[in-house]
Design an enzyme around this catalytic site. Structure first.
Site, PDB file in Angstrom:
ATOM      1  N   HIS A  11      -0.430   6.624  -1.512  1.00 24.24           N
ATOM      2  CA  HIS A  11       0.840   7.036  -0.907  1.00 24.24           C
ATOM      3  C   HIS A  11       0.700   8.444  -0.333  1.00 24.24           C
ATOM      4  CE1 HIS A  11       3.393   3.677  -2.459  1.00 24.24           C
ATOM      5  NE2 HIS A  11       2.324   3.546  -3.208  1.00 24.24           N
ATOM      6  N   ASP A 109       9.266   7.399   1.147  1.00 22.35           N
ATOM      7  CA  ASP A 109       8.248   6.478   0.649  1.00 22.35           C
ATOM      8  C   ASP A 109       8.918   5.136   0.336  1.00 22.35           C
ATOM      9  OD1 ASP A 109       5.336   6.977  -0.935  1.00 22.35           O
ATOM     10  OD2 ASP A 109       6.475   5.200  -1.502  1.00 22.35           O
ATOM     11  N   THR A 132       3.027   2.608   3.684  1.00 21.68           N
ATOM     12  CA  THR A 132       1.630   2.985   3.463  1.00 21.68           C
ATOM     13  C   THR A 132       0.672   1.793   3.402  1.00 21.68           C
ATOM     14  OG1 THR A 132       2.242   3.071   1.145  1.00 21.68           O
ATOM     15  CG2 THR A 132       2.135   5.162   2.298  1.00 21.68           C
ATOM     16  N   GLN A 337     -13.416   9.871   0.888  1.00 17.42           N
ATOM     17  CA  GLN A 337     -13.941   8.576   1.336  1.00 17.42           C
ATOM     18  C   GLN A 337     -14.355   8.558   2.807  1.00 17.42           C
ATOM     19  OE1 GLN A 337     -12.677   4.750  -0.308  1.00 17.42           O
ATOM     20  NE2 GLN A 337     -11.638   4.426   1.618  1.00 17.42           N
TER      21      GLN A 337
HETATM   22  N1  UDP Z   1      -9.869   7.843  -1.573  1.00 15.38           N
HETATM   23  C1  UDP Z   1     -10.749   8.883  -1.511  1.00 15.38           C
HETATM   24  N2  UDP Z   1     -11.658   9.011  -2.513  1.00 15.38           N
HETATM   25  C2  UDP Z   1     -11.726   8.164  -3.576  1.00 15.38           C
HETATM   26  C3  UDP Z   1     -10.819   7.081  -3.622  1.00 15.38           C
HETATM   27  C4  UDP Z   1      -9.898   6.948  -2.600  1.00 15.38           C
HETATM   28  O1  UDP Z   1     -10.738   9.681  -0.567  1.00 15.38           O
HETATM   29  O2  UDP Z   1     -12.591   8.355  -4.447  1.00 15.38           O
HETATM   30  C5  UDP Z   1      -8.838   7.749  -0.510  1.00 15.38           C
HETATM   31  C6  UDP Z   1      -9.124   6.663   0.492  1.00 15.38           C
HETATM   32  O3  UDP Z   1      -9.896   7.153   1.568  1.00 15.38           O
HETATM   33  C7  UDP Z   1      -7.722   6.251   0.917  1.00 15.38           C
HETATM   34  C8  UDP Z   1      -6.873   6.505  -0.332  1.00 15.38           C
HETATM   35  O4  UDP Z   1      -7.615   7.415  -1.134  1.00 15.38           O
HETATM   36  O5  UDP Z   1      -7.260   7.077   1.965  1.00 15.38           O
HETATM   37  C9  UDP Z   1      -6.673   5.262  -1.150  1.00 15.38           C
HETATM   38  O6  UDP Z   1      -5.752   4.448  -0.516  1.00 15.38           O
HETATM   39  P1  UDP Z   1      -5.904   2.866  -0.491  1.00 15.38           P
HETATM   40  O7  UDP Z   1      -4.660   2.350   0.146  1.00 15.38           O
HETATM   41  O8  UDP Z   1      -7.183   2.463   0.128  1.00 15.38           O
HETATM   42  O9  UDP Z   1      -6.005   2.446  -1.984  1.00 15.38           O
HETATM   43  P2  UDP Z   1      -5.332   2.816  -3.380  1.00 15.38           P
HETATM   44  O10 UDP Z   1      -6.277   3.763  -4.015  1.00 15.38           O
HETATM   45  O11 UDP Z   1      -3.990   3.378  -3.133  1.00 15.38           O
HETATM   46  O12 UDP Z   1      -5.282   1.514  -4.108  1.00 15.38           O
HETATM   47  N1  UDP Z   2       5.872  -1.930  -2.163  1.00 13.03           N
HETATM   48  C1  UDP Z   2       6.726  -2.492  -1.261  1.00 13.03           C
HETATM   49  N2  UDP Z   2       8.060  -2.374  -1.466  1.00 13.03           N
HETATM   50  C2  UDP Z   2       8.549  -1.727  -2.551  1.00 13.03           C
HETATM   51  C3  UDP Z   2       7.666  -1.170  -3.473  1.00 13.03           C
HETATM   52  C4  UDP Z   2       6.310  -1.284  -3.261  1.00 13.03           C
HETATM   53  O1  UDP Z   2       6.293  -3.091  -0.265  1.00 13.03           O
HETATM   54  O2  UDP Z   2       9.776  -1.678  -2.703  1.00 13.03           O
HETATM   55  C5  UDP Z   2       4.435  -2.040  -1.918  1.00 13.03           C
HETATM   56  C6  UDP Z   2       3.787  -0.674  -1.993  1.00 13.03           C
HETATM   57  O3  UDP Z   2       3.771  -0.044  -0.747  1.00 13.03           O
HETATM   58  C7  UDP Z   2       2.410  -1.001  -2.469  1.00 13.03           C
HETATM   59  C8  UDP Z   2       2.551  -2.336  -3.169  1.00 13.03           C
HETATM   60  O4  UDP Z   2       3.876  -2.773  -2.965  1.00 13.03           O
HETATM   61  O5  UDP Z   2       1.526  -1.158  -1.413  1.00 13.03           O
HETATM   62  C9  UDP Z   2       2.210  -2.262  -4.606  1.00 13.03           C
HETATM   63  O6  UDP Z   2       2.792  -1.131  -5.131  1.00 13.03           O
HETATM   64  P1  UDP Z   2       1.948  -0.189  -6.050  1.00 13.03           P
HETATM   65  O7  UDP Z   2       2.769   1.028  -6.258  1.00 13.03           O
HETATM   66  O8  UDP Z   2       1.439  -0.995  -7.171  1.00 13.03           O
HETATM   67  O9  UDP Z   2       0.665   0.071  -5.182  1.00 13.03           O
HETATM   68  P2  UDP Z   2      -0.175   1.261  -4.716  1.00 13.03           P
HETATM   69  O10 UDP Z   2       0.231   1.473  -3.299  1.00 13.03           O
HETATM   70  O11 UDP Z   2       0.160   2.449  -5.564  1.00 13.03           O
HETATM   71  O12 UDP Z   2      -1.571   0.769  -4.840  1.00 13.03           O
END
Ligand code: UDP
Ligand code: UDP
Length: 456
Positions: A11, A109, A132, A337
């Site tokens: 996020h 958000d 996001t 990343q």
């Molecule tokens: N990321 C990073 N380093 C890490 C892990 C994640 O820079 O070791 C960044 C990645 O480039 C991305 C974000 O964190 O921009 C992760 O967002 P994503 O939606 O891919 O996955 P999430 O970690 O939220 O499941």
């Molecule tokens: N999400 C959504 N609507 C909501 C709440 C969450 O679409 O009201 C989406 C959120 O953007 C995320 C996913 O559901 O991509 C799962 O949420 P979580 O916080 O587990 O994921 P994260 O983005 O932290 O990996």
């Protein structure tokens, strides 16, 4: 513009990307950060961002102290943080009202939609959501109230398809268990957010036609929600200057990457949220050794980085850890990343299908093998596979639990690295992306179109 992300890198980072893009357009930006932050990685990226963009104002939003006997509906620390922000939001009015000059709009958000809308309605302030994840997930989210019956009445058949107007059927098995149970606390929160979609002024989404054309047109045409507010889809650009990303940070692993042949390295990361189970970690290690490609694995050992005290050797055992060192690089700390994905020696990405990761890899033409873990990741994985920039391997478990043997992992990795159709599709999408993100291209124009709404 006032931007307020909730918790988790997935996020915070997209919010920083948009904040940087707005600041570069000479827009006055305020970033609201919630304190205390939940992870070290988040606080490090925010600090770096604010150093690079001194013109952005940070407003610290101090979260409520809950009584020790407060019982949360969630165990996951990121969800608890979201819940705490949500409970503290009545304080947001004071922060917004204290801004001078006054705010033109709040960029909210998704997880905080139902609580920010009551604040902005009372202040008569436009409220846009910065979404996001994928448009595919947004379509599911927007249609979720209408899927309630299909989800609660259906027999337990994972192959059943959920119908969303204008889209291919979505396999029920891609819906996370916490949303298949329409009465869970997460489902209740998501539904409350979905119910207020039409109260928002618009949605900013990190996607574009070549990635999710069909979904975007179904959303924009009102097929999914009649009266859908405007959608501004543009790829959120990196916020760091290119010179920093191209070689600015010298690390041991970067030197190792520099020595590898072009497009030969398998990059593995399951994102910033879920650690794999110990058993599954061992199988990933075995799979990487058996695939015969050099690899770089960013292994996450704990749910929140603050508490990560376990060494990889403790997880893998000495023998396997030594073999890993001979064939690749394993990093346990937070890495940037984009430094890896943008490196010329990286030829494939084993990803948990976080949407930012998918967009980042698509921007560099890196083919993917999707291994979704939690939440929206199977749904974004479907979007990735539909676009053709990645493949979904076999049947993976939810939440990093042990399901897939090393041998099978190695086989899927080889398929990703050797599938020429996949590689050329990834290159084609990268070219499309290069065009839309070029100065004066579609993404620039969409962002300007959004900003023009506030020019007096
Ligand atoms: N990321 C990073 N380093 C890490 C892990 C994640 O820079 O070791 C960044 C990645 O480039 C991305 C974000 O964190 O921009 C992760 O967002 P994503 O939606 O891919 O996955 P999430 O970690 O939220 O499941
Ligand atoms: N999400 C959504 N609507 C909501 C709440 C969450 O679409 O009201 C989406 C959120 O953007 C995320 C996913 O559901 O991509 C799962 O949420 P979580 O916080 O587990 O994921 P994260 O983005 O932290 O990996």
């Amino acid at each position: 513009m006032v931007l307020m992300p909730s918790s988790g890198a997935g996020h915070v980072i997209p919010f920083l990307k948009v904040a940087g893009a707005l600041a570069r357009q000479n827009c006055r930006v305020t970033l609201i950060t919630s304190h205390p932050l939940v992870s070290k990685a988040e606080s490090a990226v925010i600090t770096r961002f604010l150093t690079l963009y001194p013109q952005v104002t940070e407003k610290k939003f101090h979260l409520l102290h809950l009584p020790p006997n407060h019982s949360s509906s969630f165990t996951d620390p990121f969800f608890r943080q979201w819940e705490l922000i949500h409970l503290s939001l009545p304080r947001l009015s004071d922060v917004l009202e204290s801004l001078s000059p006054p705010a033109d709009a709040l960029l909210s958000d998704i997880t905080l939609m139902s609580s920010t809308i009551s604040v902005t309605e009372s202040l008569n302030l436009p409220n846009y959501v910065l979404y996001t994840t994928s448009a595919r997930m947004f379509a599911f989210f927007a249609y979720y109230p209408a899927l309630s019956d299909a989800l609660s009445n259906s027999v337990d058949d994972d192959d059943e398809l959920l119908e969303i107007p204008g889209l291919e059927g979505l396999p029920k098995s891609s819906v996370p268990p916490m949303l298949q149970d329409t009465t869970s606390p997460f489902a209740t929160m998501l539904r409350a957010n979905s119910d207020c979609i039409k109260k928002f002024d618009g949605f900013l989404m990190n996607t574009f036609d070549a990635l999710e054309g069909r979904t975007l047109s179904a959303l924009k045409s009102g097929k999914i929600v009649d009266g859908m507010p405007p959608i501004f889809d543009f790829l959120f650009p990196p916020w760091e200057p290119e010179e920093v990303m191209k070689g600015g940070r010298a690390t041991a692993w970067k030197r190792w990457l520099d020595e590898q042949p072009p497009a030969s390295v398998v990059y593995v990361s399951f994102g910033s949220r879920t650690p794999l189970s110990r058993e599954q970690t061992l199988e990933v290690a075995k799979g990487l050794i058996s695939c015969h490609y050099p690899f770089m694995w960013v292994a996450k050992g704990s749910v929140v980085d603050k508490e990560d005290g376990v060494s990889l050797q403790q997880v893998l055992g000495e023998d396997l850890a030594r073999q890993m060192e001979e064939k690749g690089v394993v990093v346990k700390d937070w890495v940037d990343q984009l430094d890896i994905i943008g490196h010329k020696s990286v030829g494939g990405f084993v990803t948990h299908c976080g949407w930012s990761s998918i967009v980042e890899a698509s921007s560099y033409g890196v083919p993917m093998l999707g291994w979704p873990q939690i939440g929206d990741q199977r749904i974004t994985g479907v979007a990735m596979a539909e676009c053709g920039v990645g493949i979904l391997g076999g049947k993976w478990g939810w939440n990093g639990e042990f399901v897939v043997k090393g041998e099978e992992i190695g086989m899927h990795i080889r398929e990703m690295m050797e599938n020429q159709k996949l590689r050329s599709r990834a290159a084609e999408v990268m070219e499309d992306i290069n065009k839309v993100v070029a100065p004066g291209g579609v993404c620039d124009r969409t962002l300007k179109h959004f900003l023009n709404k506030f020019k007096s």
